[in-house]
Design a protein around this motif. Structure first.
Motif, PDB file in Angstrom:
ATOM      1  N   ASN A 271       0.818  -1.215   0.000  1.00 26.93           N
ATOM      2  CA  ASN A 271       0.000   0.000   0.000  1.00 26.93           C
ATOM      3  C   ASN A 271       0.847   1.258   0.000  1.00 26.93           C
ATOM      4  O   ASN A 271       0.406   2.323  -0.451  1.00 26.93           O
ATOM      5  N   ALA A 272       2.074   1.139   0.527  1.00 28.20           N
ATOM      6  CA  ALA A 272       2.966   2.300   0.584  1.00 28.20           C
ATOM      7  C   ALA A 272       3.643   2.578  -0.752  1.00 28.20           C
ATOM      8  O   ALA A 272       4.158   3.679  -0.980  1.00 28.20           O
ATOM      9  N   LEU A 273       3.630   1.593  -1.638  1.00 27.59           N
ATOM     10  CA  LEU A 273       4.268   1.772  -2.937  1.00 27.59           C
ATOM     11  C   LEU A 273       3.405   2.661  -3.841  1.00 27.59           C
ATOM     12  O   LEU A 273       2.185   2.681  -3.711  1.00 27.59           O
ATOM     13  N   PRO A 274       4.041   3.386  -4.753  1.00 25.11           N
ATOM     14  CA  PRO A 274       3.266   4.218  -5.687  1.00 25.11           C
ATOM     15  C   PRO A 274       2.617   3.344  -6.760  1.00 25.11           C
ATOM     16  O   PRO A 274       3.256   2.986  -7.758  1.00 25.11           O
ATOM     17  N   ASN A 275       1.383   2.954  -6.541  1.00 22.07           N
ATOM     18  CA  ASN A 275       0.678   2.137  -7.523  1.00 22.07           C
ATOM     19  C   ASN A 275      -0.814   2.406  -7.398  1.00 22.07           C
ATOM     20  O   ASN A 275      -1.261   3.088  -6.497  1.00 22.07           O
ATOM     21  N   ARG A 276      -1.556   1.847  -8.294  1.00 20.74           N
ATOM     22  CA  ARG A 276      -3.004   2.075  -8.324  1.00 20.74           C
ATOM     23  C   ARG A 276      -3.764   0.870  -7.794  1.00 20.74           C
ATOM     24  O   ARG A 276      -4.942   0.696  -8.081  1.00 20.74           O
ATOM     25  N   ARG A 277      -3.087   0.051  -7.039  1.00 26.14           N
ATOM     26  CA  ARG A 277      -3.743  -1.105  -6.437  1.00 26.14           C
ATOM     27  C   ARG A 277      -3.731  -0.961  -4.915  1.00 26.14           C
ATOM     28  O   ARG A 277      -2.946  -0.193  -4.364  1.00 26.14           O
ATOM     29  N   SER A 278      -4.596  -1.712  -4.240  1.00 23.83           N
ATOM     30  CA  SER A 278      -4.647  -1.640  -2.782  1.00 23.83           C
ATOM     31  C   SER A 278      -4.765  -3.045  -2.194  1.00 23.83           C
ATOM     32  O   SER A 278      -5.203  -3.985  -2.870  1.00 23.83           O
ATOM     33  N   ALA A 279      -4.356  -3.158  -0.941  1.00 24.50           N
ATOM     34  CA  ALA A 279      -4.407  -4.445  -0.248  1.00 24.50           C
ATOM     35  C   ALA A 279      -4.867  -4.210   1.184  1.00 24.50           C
ATOM     36  O   ALA A 279      -4.546  -3.195   1.800  1.00 24.50           O
TER      37      ALA A 279
END
Length: 348
Positions: A271-279
């Motif tokens: 979640n901390a990474l720059p991406n458009r997905r979530s966990a």
């Protein structure tokens, strides 16, 4: 006025004395307790054998109580007596409750605020399949992943207690469903409009990717362990991974908490990474201690929605087997065998 407990009745409860095999569960008999202030006495009509109890008997459920204790996460039954401050007209009402432990018993004391009415005409066994498993499925699908019509989701363990309800709710929501299960369950899944993938044949991620080249919009993963990395990688942009267990470590040795903590750390990092997905990690019990009233209101609303879905035919209860409470060892062995579809129930 408080209802009177029938002193001629006998309390029968199943005790988990420690880390034992199913045959090591003990049957304890005693006097039926009287409800205290704010409580109701519920005569159990159906309770379930969930994955939580499978972990508990191994001492591997994250926050289980110390041994010995009475397991049983949820139940459906009839109110037989009420304590002070509880309307006496609740006596005779059929209710459902999440209790986390204590439900493997003929009679269970429940806080009246936690007793959710079960509509007339619903079989108690059918209702029981919707309490822990149904609420878990509903909240993951609608409150966490917020799945919409036209989306594609991946459900691991699509034949299991939670998975079998989750795929039905997802289909009712208009989603395309890919479900992992052993080959013996594939035909039943196809009949429900689910595209099955054999989780025992290897290369699950590659086969799911072939079915959904752009990725899936949600993954529901109860397995944990290294395989959760594949679940994350299978997400499409904007997708959500809902992790709700660590089944892969059920029979492992060592710390019961470490696998969960590792999983939570991994989800936090993603979640901390720059991406458009979530966990996220889902626990149906989470938030009860900090926001009891909100927890209860949400439980009541979601159970009402599930009972309505049952009435519409959107959900068909999947009951693998029913056993009397005294045959709990056999019931637990069956639930742990990995061969069943749906939920194993215990009845009086």
């Amino acid at each position: 006025m408080e209802a009177v407990v029938n002193t001629a009745e006998e309390l029968v409860e199943i005790v988990l004395p420690g880390k034992v095999e199913p045959d090591g569960l003990e049957i304890r008999r005693g006097q039926v307790p009287a409800p205290g202030p704010g409580q109701v006495l519920v005569e159990m009509e159906a309770t379930g054998v969930s994955f939580a109890e499978q972990q508990m008997r191994r001492g591997r459920y994250y926050d289980q109580p110390p041994f010995p204790f009475v397991p049983g996460y949820d139940l459906v039954g009839t109110v037989r007596a009420t304590g002070a401050g509880v309307p006496a007209d609740l006596t005779g009402a059929r209710v459902a409750a999440l209790v986390k432990v204590g439900a493997w018993a003929s009679h269970v004391l429940v806080d009246a605020a936690d007793a959710v009415p079960v509509p007339d005409g619903i079989d108690p066994s059918d209702a029981e399949t919707l309490v822990l498993n149904g609420v878990t499925a509903w909240q993951m699908l609608h409150r966490r992943a917020r799945v919409r019509a036209g989306q594609t989701v991946l459900v691991h363990g699509a034949n299991g207690g939670v998975g079998s309800i989750l795929v039905q709710l997802a289909r009712a929501a208009g989603a395309h469903v890919i479900g992992t299960a052993s080959a013996r369950h594939h035909e039943a899944l196809r009949e429900q409009g689910v595209t099955p993938v054999d989780h025992r044949a290897g290369n699950v991620a590659a086969r799911v990717r072939a079915l959904a080249p752009a990725g899936v919009d949600a993954v529901f993963d109860h397995v944990g362990g290294p395989g959760v990395v594949d679940s994350w990688k299978l997400l499409a942009p904007g997708g959500t991974l809902v992790s709700y267990g660590t089944a892969s470590t059920r029979d492992a040795e060592g710390s019961a908490r470490l696998p969960v903590l590792k999983l939570l750390g991994r989800l936090w990092l993603w979640n901390a990474l720059p991406n458009r997905r979530s966990a996220c990690f889902f626990n149906v019990w989470a938030g009860r201690a900090l926001s009891g009233n909100r927890f209860r209101a949400r439980l009541r609303a979601d159970l009402a929605a599930l009972f309505a879905a049952l009435g519409r035919g959107d959900v068909t209860p999947r009951i693998a087997a029913r056993y009397p409470l005294a045959d709990v060892a056999e019931a637990l062995r069956l639930a742990e065998s990995g061969t069943v579809a749906g939920k194993v129930l215990l009845t009086p």
